[in-house]
Scaffold this active site. Structure first.
Site, PDB file in Angstrom:
ATOM      1  N   THR A  45       5.316 -24.534  57.889  1.00  0.00           N
ATOM      2  CA  THR A  45       6.043 -23.565  57.075  1.00  0.00           C
ATOM      3  C   THR A  45       5.119 -22.476  56.545  1.00  0.00           C
ATOM      4  OG1 THR A  45       7.644 -25.237  56.473  1.00  0.00           O
ATOM      5  CG2 THR A  45       7.483 -23.372  54.994  1.00  0.00           C
ATOM      6  N   TYR A  58      14.841 -21.457  58.137  1.00  0.00           N
ATOM      7  CA  TYR A  58      13.704 -20.699  58.652  1.00  0.00           C
ATOM      8  C   TYR A  58      13.139 -21.435  59.851  1.00  0.00           C
ATOM      9  CZ  TYR A  58      10.751 -24.279  56.624  1.00  0.00           C
ATOM     10  OH  TYR A  58      10.156 -25.477  56.358  1.00  0.00           O
ATOM     11  N   SER A  91       5.248 -29.284  61.914  1.00  0.00           N
ATOM     12  CA  SER A  91       4.451 -30.523  62.009  1.00  0.00           C
ATOM     13  C   SER A  91       5.325 -31.737  62.313  1.00  0.00           C
ATOM     14  CB  SER A  91       3.602 -30.730  60.770  1.00  0.00           C
ATOM     15  OG  SER A  91       4.371 -31.153  59.682  1.00  0.00           O
ATOM     16  N   THR A 124       3.987 -29.454  56.168  1.00  0.00           N
ATOM     17  CA  THR A 124       3.926 -30.508  55.144  1.00  0.00           C
ATOM     18  C   THR A 124       4.484 -31.846  55.634  1.00  0.00           C
ATOM     19  OG1 THR A 124       6.068 -29.889  54.213  1.00  0.00           O
ATOM     20  CG2 THR A 124       4.123 -28.871  53.211  1.00  0.00           C
ATOM     21  N   ASP A 125       5.353 -31.810  56.664  1.00  0.00           N
ATOM     22  CA  ASP A 125       6.056 -33.045  57.064  1.00  0.00           C
ATOM     23  C   ASP A 125       5.101 -34.175  57.448  1.00  0.00           C
ATOM     24  OD1 ASP A 125       8.410 -31.709  56.647  1.00  0.00           O
ATOM     25  OD2 ASP A 125       9.007 -31.605  58.755  1.00  0.00           O
ATOM     26  N   LYS A 197       4.095 -37.233  50.752  1.00  0.00           N
ATOM     27  CA  LYS A 197       5.152 -36.254  50.456  1.00  0.00           C
ATOM     28  C   LYS A 197       6.315 -36.988  49.782  1.00  0.00           C
ATOM     29  CE  LYS A 197       7.743 -32.466  52.544  1.00  0.00           C
ATOM     30  NZ  LYS A 197       8.068 -31.668  53.732  1.00  0.00           N
ATOM     31  N   GLU A 318       5.100 -63.069  49.485  1.00  0.00           N
ATOM     32  CA  GLU A 318       6.339 -63.795  49.783  1.00  0.00           C
ATOM     33  C   GLU A 318       6.397 -64.236  51.243  1.00  0.00           C
ATOM     34  OE1 GLU A 318      10.172 -62.459  47.850  1.00  0.00           O
ATOM     35  OE2 GLU A 318       8.913 -60.754  47.356  1.00  0.00           O
TER      36      GLU A 318
HETATM   37  N1  ASP Z   1       8.922 -28.807  58.911  1.00  0.00           N
HETATM   38  C1  ASP Z   1       7.820 -28.117  58.318  1.00  0.00           C
HETATM   39  C2  ASP Z   1       6.548 -28.652  58.923  1.00  0.00           C
HETATM   40  O1  ASP Z   1       6.107 -29.693  58.584  1.00  0.00           O
HETATM   41  C3  ASP Z   1       7.837 -28.275  56.850  1.00  0.00           C
HETATM   42  C4  ASP Z   1       6.683 -27.627  56.116  1.00  0.00           C
HETATM   43  O2  ASP Z   1       5.697 -27.197  56.663  1.00  0.00           O
HETATM   44  O3  ASP Z   1       6.776 -27.569  54.878  1.00  0.00           O
HETATM   45  O4  ASP Z   1       5.976 -28.005  59.734  1.00  0.00           O
END
Ligand code: ASP
Length: 361
Positions: A45, A58, A91, A124-125, A197, A318
């Protein structure tokens, strides 16, 4: 000229000379060369674009590394920057080919005496998985800093530019060295083994539960609190030097009324290891336990982790791990357990040794 005038003139001359010396010293100090930081862009992103600045939809990975560097000219005051495009993908599409290419390039760059550090832009993924993978296979103490954004570059209040600026500041900071691979996002400096995350959309999505932050960074001003948890980088025994492919390991989430079908299907698809994202402390139904134990007997390495976002999965709490021949993930969540298990399987299938890796990394 009176003696008083001569004295005053001498004093003024002396003052001029000394401040002149200071003035001459300032430009020389300002000319001290900036550290060389290489920016490796992978997409995400942070390089995403939308048709309007106030829409949720996006596409990731639209902006190239040169545009990314040009968008944050302030970072050029912190370091001498040059960029390389490793990939330009969301990602969610991160894969072994990109991982190996990225890790090899980071190892090459950090071995160069004139490179002070590396910044990697990422989505971020799966950033926590890439960061943890690099943390285990990079052979350098130099700062390697990943960064990302929750909002695309075209959004109102995009978070990417300041995250990037802060990442460069941390990579250029000598104090960042020797703390393992770092992730800088939303003013926080996370260790690769701890961050996860936690929100699909919030800017403050990344937390380092249980183990805490490595530090904080505000407009480039970094403070470091502690080192990373677990063996990493120069102290890691894992290496990608001779590796062409990583073994398949699948993650299967436990739930009410679970049977063993997906466990068996994973092995039939070629998995050499299985990570269960268990309920609670790595638990699952008796049917799933039986299926998992049967696979463990056949030499498939089975790790119990948890779908609960924080807390440890202890050995034999457990579930009797000794009886079934399982590995407990301890502090690692399922996605990081999978990364460690894949690298572990490049070395051994011995369950005791793999449990030791989970203890140490
Ligand atoms: N789907 C995006 C990625 O991981 C989300 C992000 O970058 O925040 O590339």
């Amino acid at each position: 000229m009176s003696r008083r005038c001569v004295w005053i003139l001498t004093f003024v001359l002396f003052l001029g000379l000394t401040t002149g010396v200071e003035r001459a010293a300032t430009p020389a100090a300002a000319q001290a060369p900036l550290p060389n930081i290489v920016v490796l862009a992978t997409g995400g992103t942070i390089a995403g674009a939308a048709a309007s600045d106030v829409q949720a939809g996006y596409t990731s990975g639209q902006v190239g590394v040169e545009q990314l560097l040009a968008a944050v000219p302030q970072a050029k005051k912190l370091a001498s920057l040059r960029g390389e495009q490793i990939s330009n993908i969301g990602s969610q599409d991160m894969n072994d080919e990109v991982w190996l290419k990225l890790a090899r390039r980071v190892n090459e760059l950090t071995a160069m005496p004139d490179v002070a550090g590396v910044v990697i832009t990422h989505g971020t993924d799966t950033i926590e998985e890439t960061a943890y993978f690099l943390n285990l296979v990079i052979k350098s103490k130099k700062p390697v800093v990943l960064t990302a954004a929750m909002r695309p570059s075209t959004a109102l209040s995009a978070d990417g530019p300041l995250n990037f600026f802060n990442a460069v500041a941390v990579a250029a900071n000598k104090e960042a060295a020797g703390r393992g691979v770092l992730v800088v996002i939303n003013d926080w400096i996370h260790g690769a083994s701890s961050l996860t995350k936690t929100s699909t959309t919030a800017l403050q999505t990344f937390l380092s539960p249980v183990w805490g932050l490595i530090g904080t960074v505000a407009y480039g001003d970094a403070e470091f609190y502690r080192g990373p948890v677990g063996r990493n980088t120069v102290n890691s025994e894992f290496s990608i030097e001779k590796i062409k492919a990583l073994p398949r390991v699948d993650i299967i989430m436990a739930h009410e009324n679970m049977d063993g079908a997906l466990i068996d299907a994973a092995v039939a698809a070629g998995a050499k290891g299985v990570v269960i994202a268990g309920v609670g402390n790595g638990n699952m139904t008796q049917a799933a336990l039986d299926a998992l134990a049967a696979q463990a007997k056949k030499g498939i390495v089975c790790v119990r982790s948890s779908r609960v976002p924080t807390g440890r999965v202890g050995r034999s709490v457990e579930v009797d791990d000794d009886k079934y021949g399982f590995v407990a993930s301890l502090g690692l969540n399922p996605q990081k357990s999978r990364v460690l298990l894949r690298l572990a399987l490049t070395q051994t299938k011995d369950v005791k040794q793999i449990q030791k890796y989970f203890d140490e990394y």
